[in-house]
Design a protein around this motif. Structure first.
Motif, mmCIF file in Angstrom:
data_model
loop_
_atom_site.group_PDB
_atom_site.id
_atom_site.type_symbol
_atom_site.label_atom_id
_atom_site.label_comp_id
_atom_site.label_asym_id
_atom_site.label_seq_id
_atom_site.Cartn_x
_atom_site.Cartn_y
_atom_site.Cartn_z
ATOM 1 N N THR A 1 15.077 -23.232 -71.002
ATOM 2 C CA THR A 1 15.670 -22.788 -72.264
ATOM 3 C C THR A 1 16.080 -21.326 -72.155
ATOM 4 O OG1 THR A 1 14.338 -24.341 -73.563
ATOM 5 C CG2 THR A 1 15.245 -22.427 -74.724
ATOM 6 N N LEU A 2 17.339 -21.053 -72.432
ATOM 7 C CA LEU A 2 17.878 -19.700 -72.421
ATOM 8 C C LEU A 2 17.901 -19.181 -73.850
ATOM 9 C CD1 LEU A 2 19.580 -17.443 -70.800
ATOM 10 C CD2 LEU A 2 21.547 -18.573 -71.884
ATOM 11 N N THR A 3 17.275 -18.035 -74.091
ATOM 12 C CA THR A 3 17.301 -17.423 -75.423
ATOM 13 C C THR A 3 18.241 -16.231 -75.419
ATOM 14 O OG1 THR A 3 15.041 -18.121 -75.904
ATOM 15 C CG2 THR A 3 15.933 -16.319 -77.221
ATOM 16 N N TYR A 4 19.191 -16.260 -76.349
ATOM 17 C CA TYR A 4 20.201 -15.200 -76.500
ATOM 18 C C TYR A 4 19.899 -14.483 -77.812
ATOM 19 C CZ TYR A 4 24.900 -13.071 -76.327
ATOM 20 O OH TYR A 4 25.966 -12.189 -76.255
ATOM 21 N N PHE B 1 27.652 -27.568 -74.771
ATOM 22 C CA PHE B 1 26.406 -27.740 -75.511
ATOM 23 C C PHE B 1 26.705 -28.390 -76.851
ATOM 24 C CE2 PHE B 1 25.624 -24.188 -72.654
ATOM 25 C CZ PHE B 1 24.398 -24.525 -72.083
ATOM 26 N N LYS B 2 25.709 -29.113 -77.368
ATOM 27 C CA LYS B 2 25.840 -29.705 -78.702
ATOM 28 C C LYS B 2 24.687 -29.219 -79.577
ATOM 29 C CE LYS B 2 23.982 -34.058 -76.851
ATOM 30 N NZ LYS B 2 24.249 -35.510 -76.684
ATOM 31 N N LEU B 3 24.902 -29.273 -80.882
ATOM 32 C CA LEU B 3 23.899 -28.747 -81.811
ATOM 33 C C LEU B 3 22.658 -29.630 -81.828
ATOM 34 C CD1 LEU B 3 23.208 -26.665 -84.052
ATOM 35 C CD2 LEU B 3 24.158 -28.314 -85.690
ATOM 36 N N LYS B 4 21.494 -28.972 -81.686
ATOM 37 C CA LYS B 4 20.217 -29.692 -81.844
ATOM 38 C C LYS B 4 19.676 -29.445 -83.241
ATOM 39 C CE LYS B 4 15.893 -30.640 -79.406
ATOM 40 N NZ LYS B 4 15.086 -30.305 -78.198
ATOM 41 N N ASN B 5 19.600 -28.168 -83.641
ATOM 42 C CA ASN B 5 19.292 -27.862 -85.039
ATOM 43 C C ASN B 5 19.664 -26.420 -85.351
ATOM 44 O OD1 ASN B 5 16.842 -26.066 -84.720
ATOM 45 N ND2 ASN B 5 16.092 -27.899 -83.682
ATOM 46 N N TRP B 6 19.858 -26.167 -86.640
ATOM 47 C CA TRP B 6 20.206 -24.829 -87.128
ATOM 48 C C TRP B 6 19.210 -24.462 -88.207
ATOM 49 C CZ3 TRP B 6 25.249 -23.446 -90.298
ATOM 50 C CH2 TRP B 6 25.310 -22.048 -90.466
ATOM 51 N N ASP B 7 18.260 -23.593 -87.848
ATOM 52 C CA ASP B 7 17.230 -23.125 -88.773
ATOM 53 C C ASP B 7 17.777 -21.880 -89.462
ATOM 54 O OD1 ASP B 7 15.059 -22.138 -90.093
ATOM 55 O OD2 ASP B 7 13.698 -22.140 -88.371
ATOM 56 N N GLN B 8 18.444 -22.096 -90.593
ATOM 57 C CA GLN B 8 19.127 -20.980 -91.246
ATOM 58 C C GLN B 8 18.150 -19.975 -91.842
ATOM 59 O OE1 GLN B 8 22.775 -21.905 -93.458
ATOM 60 N NE2 GLN B 8 22.565 -24.035 -92.829
ATOM 61 N N GLU C 1 18.661 -26.025 -72.670
ATOM 62 C CA GLU C 1 18.829 -25.596 -74.062
ATOM 63 C C GLU C 1 19.279 -24.137 -74.117
ATOM 64 O OE1 GLU C 1 15.719 -28.113 -76.821
ATOM 65 O OE2 GLU C 1 15.099 -26.147 -76.098
ATOM 66 N N VAL C 2 19.987 -23.818 -75.180
ATOM 67 C CA VAL C 2 20.308 -22.429 -75.517
ATOM 68 C C VAL C 2 19.838 -22.182 -76.941
ATOM 69 C CG1 VAL C 2 22.158 -20.788 -76.017
ATOM 70 C CG2 VAL C 2 22.273 -22.191 -73.950
ATOM 71 N N VAL C 3 19.125 -21.084 -77.141
ATOM 72 C CA VAL C 3 18.682 -20.707 -78.481
ATOM 73 C C VAL C 3 19.296 -19.352 -78.838
ATOM 74 C CG1 VAL C 3 16.724 -20.132 -79.965
ATOM 75 C CG2 VAL C 3 16.507 -21.948 -78.253
ATOM 76 N N PHE C 4 20.094 -19.320 -79.906
ATOM 77 C CA PHE C 4 20.590 -18.057 -80.447
ATOM 78 C C PHE C 4 19.609 -17.606 -81.518
ATOM 79 C CE2 PHE C 4 24.524 -19.691 -78.678
ATOM 80 C CZ PHE C 4 25.139 -18.543 -78.199
ATOM 81 N N ASN D 1 15.475 -18.928 -90.566
ATOM 82 C CA ASN D 1 15.005 -18.035 -89.500
ATOM 83 C C ASN D 1 16.147 -17.565 -88.591
ATOM 84 O OD1 ASN D 1 12.052 -17.956 -89.890
ATOM 85 N ND2 ASN D 1 12.208 -20.170 -89.577
ATOM 86 N N ASN D 2 17.382 -17.805 -89.015
ATOM 87 C CA ASN D 2 18.562 -17.358 -88.255
ATOM 88 C C ASN D 2 18.516 -17.818 -86.803
ATOM 89 O OD1 ASN D 2 19.737 -15.921 -90.431
ATOM 90 N ND2 ASN D 2 18.339 -14.211 -90.071
ATOM 91 N N ARG D 3 18.178 -19.079 -86.595
ATOM 92 C CA ARG D 3 18.043 -19.576 -85.219
ATOM 93 C C ARG D 3 18.893 -20.839 -85.045
ATOM 94 N NH1 ARG D 3 12.706 -20.146 -85.001
ATOM 95 N NH2 ARG D 3 12.476 -17.937 -84.490
ATOM 96 N N VAL D 4 19.752 -20.821 -84.015
ATOM 97 C CA VAL D 4 20.585 -21.982 -83.681
ATOM 98 C C VAL D 4 20.128 -22.507 -82.324
ATOM 99 C CG1 VAL D 4 22.927 -22.850 -83.340
ATOM 100 C CG2 VAL D 4 22.539 -20.908 -84.880
ATOM 101 N N ARG D 5 19.742 -23.762 -82.280
ATOM 102 C CA ARG D 5 19.269 -24.366 -81.023
ATOM 103 C C ARG D 5 20.298 -25.398 -80.541
ATOM 104 N NH1 ARG D 5 14.306 -24.602 -78.491
ATOM 105 N NH2 ARG D 5 13.388 -23.510 -80.277
ATOM 106 N N LEU D 6 20.775 -25.222 -79.319
ATOM 107 C CA LEU D 6 21.755 -26.119 -78.718
ATOM 108 C C LEU D 6 21.128 -26.838 -77.539
ATOM 109 C CD1 LEU D 6 24.799 -23.628 -78.544
ATOM 110 C CD2 LEU D 6 24.056 -25.017 -80.488
ATOM 111 N N GLU D 7 21.614 -28.035 -77.253
ATOM 112 C CA GLU D 7 21.134 -28.769 -76.091
ATOM 113 C C GLU D 7 22.296 -29.126 -75.177
ATOM 114 O OE1 GLU D 7 19.202 -32.332 -77.265
ATOM 115 O OE2 GLU D 7 20.842 -33.022 -78.539
ATOM 116 N N LYS D 8 21.974 -29.339 -73.946
ATOM 117 C CA LYS D 8 22.965 -29.613 -72.906
ATOM 118 C C LYS D 8 23.776 -30.870 -73.224
ATOM 119 C CE LYS D 8 22.858 -30.439 -67.875
ATOM 120 N NZ LYS D 8 21.919 -30.467 -66.713
ATOM 121 N N ASN D 9 25.105 -30.775 -73.051
ATOM 122 C CA ASN D 9 25.984 -31.944 -73.171
ATOM 123 C C ASN D 9 26.053 -32.600 -71.791
ATOM 124 O OD1 ASN D 9 27.985 -33.812 -73.535
ATOM 125 N ND2 ASN D 9 29.642 -32.316 -73.866
ATOM 126 N N GLU D 10 25.335 -33.675 -71.629
ATOM 127 C CA GLU D 10 25.241 -34.344 -70.320
ATOM 128 C C GLU D 10 26.591 -34.881 -69.861
ATOM 129 O OE1 GLU D 10 22.636 -34.322 -68.493
ATOM 130 O OE2 GLU D 10 20.902 -33.988 -69.809
#
Length: 563
Positions: free
Chosen positions: A55-58, A222-229, A251-254, A231-240
């Motif tokens: 998981t990469l956190t940006y 990447f595709k959206l996994k969830n958006w925790d508004q 995963e990428v977490v903004f 906590n200002n956190r967007v979690r994306l998962e790999k588009n296979e």
């Protein structure tokens, strides 16, 4: 970075009309030679498929207000949507040159653009990508008669700016497009590579409508996994099933870390792997970290303070605007507050963009001259205004609060009282786009490295020259068709004529001359206090490889690996 115009003078867009293959080659060269000299100090190559996982956190300073690229002008939105969506034409990672996106070939012939599309692309929902998807996307952005047009308050001002010159878009089967233009339009190819020219699914447009703001369906890596508004956190998962290179992480977490120092500490501790929005102090923290690297490059951006001429009567006088430009010590702001990560600006574009006028200089800090100009304008006893600013650092203004305090202090010395209004970035953008500010800090990181993307996007009012009242060089924000990115409300008809002519000129040498003249007018008329051009800075943890600092578009997180 090499000068874009020097390199692109060799060919003109007119030569692009010679056939599909030739046009595709030229399209790459338009920015390609420039881009080849646009490098960052990041390492890695992103050299093929595979996967390091993890998981990469940006971490960044502000959140996304939407996940729909047609619903925002914010770069914070683009950072996320660029992972979720693809454009027809793309920028090469880390460069300003064009490359294949969802289109594999294209041709510009006068007022007609034709494109061949990929046949092996699916949306995250599993729907096949076809030409009809771009037709629906285009219509949703600019066609008020389209059944699924989301309304003027929802669709951002990017629509009319980016695609407003398009007469119509037609699908020729599933994998060919023809875009007919109202007139010749030099920036059309780089405009198609901008984040707002990405492609929605036609089915999603019809079924989700404005729900795309939080429920995206793209073709991106990447595709959206969830958006925790909350906590200002967007979690994306790999588009296979992604059609291109990567992604390599699972995963990428903004996430948002508002304080610069805290964000740098988050990087050092390994709780984030990439951070942006660095100020002078936090960039030094990253530099000194043994666990991370400071990656930098000359930015293609502008930071400025805009005068709202439509609201504040004093700002309608050129001598008042020039006086304030002389009264603010921009050199001290750049040298003392921004501390070497920016340089003073004197016109709307940086020196790396075609049409930069190197005969211009920044307004000198001169209190006596400022007072004299105020006296001549009838404001010798001073006046007061509100300066609206965002709280968190932006690339073009890494320390906005300190800079605002300097402006307040400088102007007090010539009798002008400034009230600072700090806001979070998204409400700030709405505040300024609707003209509620007196003056405001703002800035621009180019979408496509074309001079039109500064001059027209930020300083043309978006209306006909005939709609500007005689003897007036501003218009109201409620004028029909007004370009809300022009937060000064400036409407100088000589400037407007030059940038309009430059749009329909396919010869780069001729375009360059027009932009030099436009830059001189902007400098002399001073609708902004020209503040700075800043470096692009990122903090990258030692566990990351493959990161490429991008002057436009990006971040290219599909190419990043975790070691």
């Amino acid at each position: 970075m090499a000068s874009r115009d020097r390199l692109t003078d060799r060919r003109s867009f007119l030569k692009a009309a010679g056939g599909a293959a030739a046009a595709a080659t030229l399209a790459g060269c338009i920015g390609g030679e420039t881009g080849d000299e646009t490098t960052s100090s990041g390492d890695g190559t992103g050299d093929g498929n595979g996967g390091s996982g993890g998981t990469l956190t940006y971490a960044r300073g502000s959140s996304s207000g939407s996940l729909d690229f047609q619903n925002s002008t914010s770069g914070e939105v683009a950072k996320v949507t660029n992972q979720l969506y693809d454009t027809l034409i793309a920028f090469k990672p880390g460069k300003t040159s064009l490359t294949e996106g969802l289109a594999t070939n294209w041709n510009v012939d006068g007022k007609t653009v034709t494109l061949d599309l990929r046949k092996d692309v699916k949306f995250h929902s599993g729907e096949d990508f076809t030409a009809d998807d771009f037709v629906a996307t285009y219509r949703r952005f600019v066609d008020e008669d389209y059944e699924y047009y989301p309304g003027k308050k929802y669709a951002s001002s990017y629509g009319p700016y980016t695609l407003g010159v398009v007469k119509d878009v037609k699908a020729d089967g599933d994998h060919k497009l023809t875009i007919n233009l109202e007139k010749k339009y030099a920036p059309i190819l780089p405009n198609l590579a901008m984040f707002v020219s990405a492609v929605h699914s036609k089915k999603a447009i019809e079924e989700k409508g404005k729900g795309l703001k939080s429920d995206p369906d793209g073709t991106g890596p990447f595709k959206l996994k969830n958006w925790d508004q909350s906590n200002n956190r967007v979690r994306l998962e790999k588009n296979e099933d992604y059609w291109g290179d990567g992604p390599y992480v699972d995963e990428v977490v903004f996430t948002v870390v508002g304080n610069n120092t805290s964000r740098a500490q988050t990087l050092d501790s390994g709780d984030a792997q990439i951070i942006d929005g660095l100020g002078a102090q936090s960039s030094q923290q990253v530099k000194k970290s043994g666990n991370a690297e400071l990656v930098s490059d000359a930015g293609i951006n502008i930071g400025y303070m805009a005068f709202n001429m439509a609201k504040v009567e004093a700002f309608q006088k050129k001598k008042v605007r020039q006086a304030i430009s002389h009264a603010i010590n921009t050199k001290a702001i750049v040298d003392t507050i921004f501390k070497g990560i920016a340089k003073e600006a004197n016109q709307p574009i940086p020196s790396s963009v075609m049409g930069y006028n190197d005969s211009l200089s920044p307004y000198a800090y001169d209190k006596e001259k400022a007072q004299k100009l105020l006296n001549e304008a009838g404001y010798g006893d001073g006046f007061s205004f509100e300066l609206a600013t965002f709280k968190n650092p932006r690339t073009y203004n890494p320390s906005p609060i300190q800079a605002a305090q300097t402006v307040k202090s400088n102007l007090k010395e010539v009798g002008i009282d400034v009230t600072i209004n700090q806001q979070a970035f998204d409400p700030f953008l709405n505040y300024t786009e609707t003209g509620k500010h007196d003056a405001c800090f703002l800035g621009w990181m180019t979408d496509n490295a074309d001079p039109d993307n500064f001059h027209y996007a930020l300083l043309h009012p978006g209306v006909s020259i005939d709609d500007v009242p005689d003897g007036q060089d501003w218009i109201s924000f409620d004028t029909d068709g007004f370009n809300t990115l022009n937060v000064a409300g400036w409407a100088n008809t000589d400037f407007m004529k030059l940038v309009e002519d430059a749009q329909v000129t396919y010869d780069n040498e001729a375009r360059k001359k027009k932009y030099k003249k436009a830059g001189k007018i902007a400098h002399d008329e001073a609708p902004w206090v020209f503040m700075d051009h800043a470096k692009d800075l990122r903090g990258v943890h030692n566990s990351v490889s493959g990161f490429k600092l991008a002057p436009i578009s990006g971040p290219y997180l599909r190419l990043v690996k975790l070691n």
